[in-house]
Design a protein around this motif. Structure first.
Motif, mmCIF file in Angstrom:
data_model
loop_
_atom_site.group_PDB
_atom_site.id
_atom_site.type_symbol
_atom_site.label_atom_id
_atom_site.label_comp_id
_atom_site.label_asym_id
_atom_site.label_seq_id
_atom_site.Cartn_x
_atom_site.Cartn_y
_atom_site.Cartn_z
ATOM 1 N N GLY A 1 12.962 -8.077 10.262
ATOM 2 C CA GLY A 1 13.159 -9.352 9.555
ATOM 3 C C GLY A 1 13.987 -10.334 10.366
ATOM 4 O O GLY A 1 13.568 -11.455 10.650
ATOM 5 N N GLY A 2 15.175 -9.912 10.755
ATOM 6 C CA GLY A 2 16.118 -10.808 11.428
ATOM 7 C C GLY A 2 15.633 -11.268 12.792
ATOM 8 O O GLY A 2 15.555 -12.461 13.078
ATOM 9 N N ARG A 3 15.271 -10.320 13.632
ATOM 10 C CA ARG A 3 14.868 -10.664 14.996
ATOM 11 C C ARG A 3 13.369 -10.954 15.120
ATOM 12 O O ARG A 3 12.904 -11.392 16.171
ATOM 13 C CB ARG A 3 15.218 -9.522 15.951
ATOM 14 N N GLY A 4 12.617 -10.614 14.098
ATOM 15 C CA GLY A 4 11.170 -10.871 14.145
ATOM 16 C C GLY A 4 10.411 -9.878 14.999
ATOM 17 O O GLY A 4 9.286 -10.148 15.440
ATOM 18 N N PHE A 5 10.989 -8.708 15.241
ATOM 19 C CA PHE A 5 10.317 -7.702 16.066
ATOM 20 C C PHE A 5 9.129 -7.106 15.299
ATOM 21 O O PHE A 5 9.165 -6.988 14.073
ATOM 22 C CB PHE A 5 11.320 -6.611 16.463
ATOM 23 N N ASP A 6 8.103 -6.715 16.052
ATOM 24 C CA ASP A 6 6.844 -6.240 15.483
ATOM 25 C C ASP A 6 7.028 -5.037 14.530
ATOM 26 O O ASP A 6 7.506 -3.972 14.934
ATOM 27 C CB ASP A 6 5.925 -5.848 16.654
ATOM 28 N N LEU A 7 6.603 -5.221 13.279
ATOM 29 C CA LEU A 7 6.817 -4.184 12.261
ATOM 30 C C LEU A 7 5.962 -2.941 12.509
ATOM 31 O O LEU A 7 6.370 -1.822 12.189
ATOM 32 C CB LEU A 7 6.525 -4.744 10.863
ATOM 33 N N ASP A 8 4.770 -3.137 13.110
ATOM 34 C CA ASP A 8 3.921 -1.970 13.384
ATOM 35 C C ASP A 8 4.574 -1.051 14.415
ATOM 36 O O ASP A 8 4.488 0.177 14.315
ATOM 37 C CB ASP A 8 2.539 -2.410 13.896
ATOM 38 N N THR A 9 5.214 -1.658 15.402
ATOM 39 C CA THR A 9 5.904 -0.841 16.409
ATOM 40 C C THR A 9 7.058 -0.082 15.755
ATOM 41 O O THR A 9 7.270 1.109 16.029
ATOM 42 C CB THR A 9 6.436 -1.731 17.556
ATOM 43 N N LEU A 10 7.776 -0.765 14.864
ATOM 44 C CA LEU A 10 8.870 -0.077 14.170
ATOM 45 C C LEU A 10 8.329 1.082 13.327
ATOM 46 O O LEU A 10 8.924 2.166 13.284
ATOM 47 C CB LEU A 10 9.648 -1.052 13.277
ATOM 48 N N ALA A 11 7.180 0.853 12.680
ATOM 49 C CA ALA A 11 6.590 1.913 11.847
ATOM 50 C C ALA A 11 6.159 3.101 12.711
ATOM 51 O O ALA A 11 6.289 4.265 12.310
ATOM 52 C CB ALA A 11 5.415 1.357 11.050
ATOM 53 N N GLN A 12 5.672 2.799 13.926
ATOM 54 C CA GLN A 12 5.296 3.880 14.854
ATOM 55 C C GLN A 12 6.519 4.704 15.250
ATOM 56 O O GLN A 12 6.481 5.928 15.274
ATOM 57 C CB GLN A 12 4.730 3.260 16.135
ATOM 58 N N LEU A 13 7.599 3.993 15.569
ATOM 59 C CA LEU A 13 8.837 4.687 15.960
ATOM 60 C C LEU A 13 9.387 5.495 14.784
ATOM 61 O O LEU A 13 9.867 6.623 14.954
ATOM 62 C CB LEU A 13 9.879 3.675 16.455
ATOM 63 N N GLU A 14 9.265 4.923 13.592
ATOM 64 C CA GLU A 14 9.727 5.627 12.390
ATOM 65 C C GLU A 14 8.974 6.953 12.244
ATOM 66 O O GLU A 14 9.570 7.999 11.972
ATOM 67 C CB GLU A 14 9.499 4.734 11.166
ATOM 68 N N GLY B 1 19.251 -14.596 6.037
ATOM 69 C CA GLY B 1 18.180 -14.863 5.075
ATOM 70 C C GLY B 1 16.947 -14.034 5.425
ATOM 71 O O GLY B 1 16.297 -13.451 4.553
ATOM 72 N N GLN B 2 16.651 -13.958 6.717
ATOM 73 C CA GLN B 2 15.490 -13.167 7.157
ATOM 74 C C GLN B 2 15.746 -11.670 6.986
ATOM 75 O O GLN B 2 14.835 -10.905 6.640
ATOM 76 C CB GLN B 2 15.196 -13.473 8.629
ATOM 77 N N VAL B 3 16.998 -11.253 7.246
ATOM 78 C CA VAL B 3 17.336 -9.832 7.052
ATOM 79 C C VAL B 3 17.178 -9.479 5.571
ATOM 80 O O VAL B 3 16.585 -8.442 5.221
ATOM 81 C CB VAL B 3 18.781 -9.536 7.526
ATOM 82 N N ALA B 4 17.673 -10.354 4.705
ATOM 83 C CA ALA B 4 17.572 -10.109 3.262
ATOM 84 C C ALA B 4 16.109 -10.013 2.839
ATOM 85 O O ALA B 4 15.736 -9.142 2.036
ATOM 86 C CB ALA B 4 18.288 -11.217 2.494
ATOM 87 N N ALA B 5 15.271 -10.869 3.405
ATOM 88 C CA ALA B 5 13.833 -10.810 3.092
ATOM 89 C C ALA B 5 13.241 -9.492 3.593
ATOM 90 O O ALA B 5 12.361 -8.901 2.951
ATOM 91 C CB ALA B 5 13.110 -12.003 3.715
ATOM 92 N N GLY B 6 13.730 -9.031 4.735
ATOM 93 C CA GLY B 6 13.276 -7.740 5.272
ATOM 94 C C GLY B 6 13.618 -6.600 4.329
ATOM 95 O O GLY B 6 12.794 -5.714 4.070
#
Ligand code: TYD
Length: 224
Positions: free
Chosen positions: A108-121, A170-175
């Motif tokens: 959310g905050g940095r705008g990093f790719d969510l799919d990559t985060l999901a892969q790492l998760e 604000g972006q982190v909160a949305a995340g």
């Protein structure tokens, strides 16, 4: 020997300034007052190696993928060395932030790719059989970023995240809101704008409802 209790994994989340720290102490004390063994820990960190990675992530400039990899490397070590063994012993693991923070801050905050985060998760939290290790409960301190910024104004020297502008939070909160919407049975939203006492009541109500804390302990434990 089978442990007397099954392990419980509880994470605390929210933007910087949401006020989770004193309540974490209260929850730890309440479980201990009931005779449970509590493993109190945090992310990034929780092991000697992960604490070194934390210092790098919070203080050194780096590219977003490097940041995400270091956070998940710290998480892997933390899970293997601390969280999984504590859960296997039947302890209550109380963790100040976990993977939802990565989706909120890096995603959310940095705008990093969510799919990559999901892969790492999946790589880091994958379990035999294909499920993911996640907290049993995530207590989410939801607070207007402008209010959190006021609360942080007289805090100590800010780290790389705390020094970000209100718009970032604000972006982190949305995340966080997106993660909560995707896993509603795991998340409990706490209205962190309320007084400290009312926030504590919200938290204990959740833990009593789940049958994890007895009413007596909930009524008397925790910060005043
Ligand atoms: P925090 O948990 O607030 O600890 P303290 O109260 O000591 O500052 O600080 C950790 C910071 O790290 C916080 O700003 C959020 C950030 N963070 C991420 O960016 N990604 C993550 O995955 C995690 C766990 C934390």
């Amino acid at each position: 020997m089978t442990p007397p209790h099954s392990g419980l994994f509880i994470s605390f989340e929210g933007i910087d300034g949401a006020g989770k720290t004193t309540h974490i102490e209260g929850v730890v004390a309440a479980f201990r007052a009931q005779g449970r063994v509590v493993c109190q820990t945090r992310e990034p960190g929780g092991t000697p190696l992960a604490e070194k990675l934390r210092a790098l992530v919070l203080n050194d400039a780096m590219d977003p993928l490097t940041e995400a990899l270091l956070i998940f490397a710290a998480r892997r070590d933390h899970l293997q060395q601390v969280i999984e063994p504590a859960l296997a012993r039947g302890e209550v693991v109380v963790c100040d932030r976990f993977t939802d923070a990565t989706f909120a801050y890096q995603g959310g905050g940095r705008g990093f790719d969510l799919d990559t985060l999901a892969q790492l998760e999946r790589m880091v939290q994958g379990r035999p059989g294909g499920s993911l290790r996640q907290p049993d409960l995530t207590i989410w301190f939801d607070l207007d970023p402008a209010v959190a910024a006021e609360r942080l104004a007289d805090a100590r020297v800010p780290d790389r995240f705390e020094s970000q502008p209100v718009a970032f939070f604000g972006q982190v909160a949305a995340g966080y809101a997106a993660r909560a919407a995707a896993a509603p049975s795991r998340f409990e939203r706490i209205d962190a704008a309320q007084s400290r006492h009312q926030v504590w009541q919200q938290i204990t109500r959740v833990l009593v409802r789940k049958g994890w804390l007895a009413i007596m302990v909930a009524a008397h434990g925790g910060p005043q």
